[in-house]
Design an enzyme around this catalytic site. Structure first.
Site, short mmCIF file in Angstrom:
data_model
loop_
_atom_site.label_atom_id
_atom_site.label_comp_id
_atom_site.label_asym_id
_atom_site.label_seq_id
_atom_site.Cartn_x
_atom_site.Cartn_y
_atom_site.Cartn_z
N HIS A 53 50.19 41.51 51.04
CA HIS A 53 50.77 42.08 49.69
C HIS A 53 50.79 43.55 49.81
O HIS A 53 49.58 44.14 49.83
CB HIS A 53 50.13 41.38 48.56
N TYR A 85 49.31 41.29 36.89
CA TYR A 85 48.07 41.59 36.04
C TYR A 85 49.01 41.95 34.51
O TYR A 85 49.54 43.04 34.68
CB TYR A 85 47.39 42.83 36.65
N PRO A 124 36.10 39.27 37.84
CA PRO A 124 36.82 38.87 38.85
C PRO A 124 38.43 39.71 38.81
O PRO A 124 39.36 39.87 39.71
CB PRO A 124 37.48 37.50 38.78
N LYS A 170 36.97 41.95 43.65
CA LYS A 170 35.92 42.56 44.72
C LYS A 170 34.98 41.48 44.98
O LYS A 170 34.24 42.16 46.08
CB LYS A 170 35.43 43.67 43.88
N TYR A 219 41.49 49.15 44.92
CA TYR A 219 42.05 47.56 44.92
C TYR A 219 42.18 47.34 46.41
O TYR A 219 41.61 46.28 46.84
CB TYR A 219 43.05 47.51 44.16
#
Ligand code: APR
Ligand code: PHB
Length: 395
Positions: A76, A205, A298, A302, A388
């Protein structure tokens, strides 16, 4: 009569941290015994995380357990950040040159269990009453009762506490030498697994006044979705219909021609959210790795990556200690691992704080201002992308 055997490293816990550590040690020619209180099927059946950073993927490949991940995992380029009426793509590859991979923790666990079996090293599953002894000596040991009800002991040169947040290892460090930070969040996640193709190419998100939602996935036919709920909410309050209605509202079904496809829910549960760090991560010949030493919420994906990064550092330190008699890396382990732990603790807290509703109007405006900044400023987006997509091992 306790049956006693010996090895070089006694590993407590067969989650990703314990299994990967055993594999990395095996490649160094270091013997280990692995102790797990659940059955192998139970460990494999647990639905957990699913996002791997680039550095995690590179490490897994380098050590020969990345083939299926490269074949069956999904690369991704980034994520979507969204709030009502707006969805923005943050492209990690454009910003920092690294993608992430979607590959279920259960799949990685399966690959690591196979590697452990192929290495022919000893594992005990379904053990009970695990206790750690003499960790301040050079011959620490772990006692337990085997699945057959036999009291046993394994003596090693090192004990690796990879037994997650609820395991006994962390508690073997004297309380007066340990410092902990425990931060509870006023929300939890309701997670579902559904037999329906993902309605999105990259993870979404979503900030929403009714609460955060996340659209993730496991494969081309399985979606993983989350809803922010109250920490003391009961899963019995959430029928499948109510879950899909809330997901549709929070993820913006119908906005700008986007639709959320619903399907049969095969698993649902409520997960608490906390940040927790225990220091030091090493005392004498006991070394903690993964959730045994720290927990992150979450939102930043990580937890699994931190467990991988810990054991990457730890395996090098143990190889130096046990093969070359050099203690400098072992002595530095806690400090080295904690640099990344705190960076990820901050990032996970930051993502969590930016995205979860908690009923305060002023905070909601600050969250929206921050989301707009991340979506519109290349510098801010690069900061999110760098964290990220993952920092280098040994950061
Ligand atoms: N004796 C032996 N094993 C134990 C004991 C015990 N007393 N207590 C717990 N365990 C085992 C658990 O059953 C589990 O299999 O230790 C293992 C710890 O594994 P995880 O909880 O998966 O932790 P870790 O390997 O550090 O991986 C962290 O997993 O769940 C995610 O969010 C987490 O993604 C993160 C990653
Ligand atoms: C998941 O797919 O389970 C997942 C993805 C991203 C997160 C957390 C969980 O931030």
């Amino acid at each position: 009569m306790v049956k006693s055997t010996s090895t070089q490293v006694v590993i407590v816990g067969a989650g990703p941290a314990g299994l990967l550590l055993s594999h990395l040690l095996d490649l160094e020619g270091i013997a280990s015994v692995l102790l797990e209180n659940r059955s192998g099927e139970y460990v494999l059946g647990r639905i957990r995380a699913g996002v791997l950073e680039s550095s995690s993927v590179e490490l897994l490949e380098q050590v020969g357990v990345g083939d299926r991940l490269r074949r069956e995992g999904f690369e991704h380029r980034g994520i979507y950040l969204q709030w009502p009426e707006e969805r923005h793509h943050i492209d990690f590859v454009d910003h920092v040159g690294r993608p992430v991979w979607i590959y279920g923790q259960t799949e990685l666990t399966k690959d690591l269990m196979q590697a452990r079996e192929a290495a022919g090293q000893r594992s005990f599953y379904e053990v009970d009453d695990v206790t750690l002894h003499d960790i301040e000596s050079e011959r620490p040991s772990v006692r337990f009762v085997s699945a057959e009800g036999e009291p046993r002991e394994v003596v090693g040169q090192v004990v690796a506490g990879c037994d997650g947040f609820h395991g006994p290892s962390r508690h073997a460090i004297p309380a007066d030498l340990q410092r902990t930070w425990d931060h509870a969040y006023p929300y939890a996640w309701l997670g579902v697994l559904a037999d329906v193709p993902p309605s999105t190419d990259d993870l979404i998100y979503a900030w929403h006044p009714e609460g955060f939602a996340l659209h993730s996935m496991r494969s081309e036919t399985v979606s993983r979705l989350y809803l922010q709920v109250d920490p003391d909410d009961d899963i019995a309050n959430w029928s499948d219909d109510r879950i899909w209605e809330s997901l549709a509202a929070r993820l913006g079904d119908g906005q700008n021609g986007w639709h959320l496809q619903a399907g049969p829910i095969t698993e649902k549960s409520i997960l608490p959210m906390r940040s927790f760090v225990a220091t030091p991560m090493r005392h004498g010949r006991l070394f903690l790795a993964g959730d045994a030493g720290h927990i992150v919420p979450p939102t930043g994906a990580k937890g699994l990556n931190l467990a991988i990064a810990d054991v990457a550092v730890l395996s090098g330190a143990l190889a130096a200690l046990l093969k070359d008699g050099r203690s400098d890396l072992a002595d530095a382990y806690s400090e080295t691992a904690l640099r990344r732990v705190w960076r990820c603790t901050h990032f996970s807290w930051w993502m969590t704080s930016m995205l979860h509703a908690h009923g305060d109007d002023f905070d909601a405006q600050l969250q929206l201002a921050q989301l707009r900044w991340v979506a519109r400023s290349g510098a801010a987006a690069a900061g999110l992308a760098e964290n990220y997509a993952g920092l280098p091992i040994g950061y």
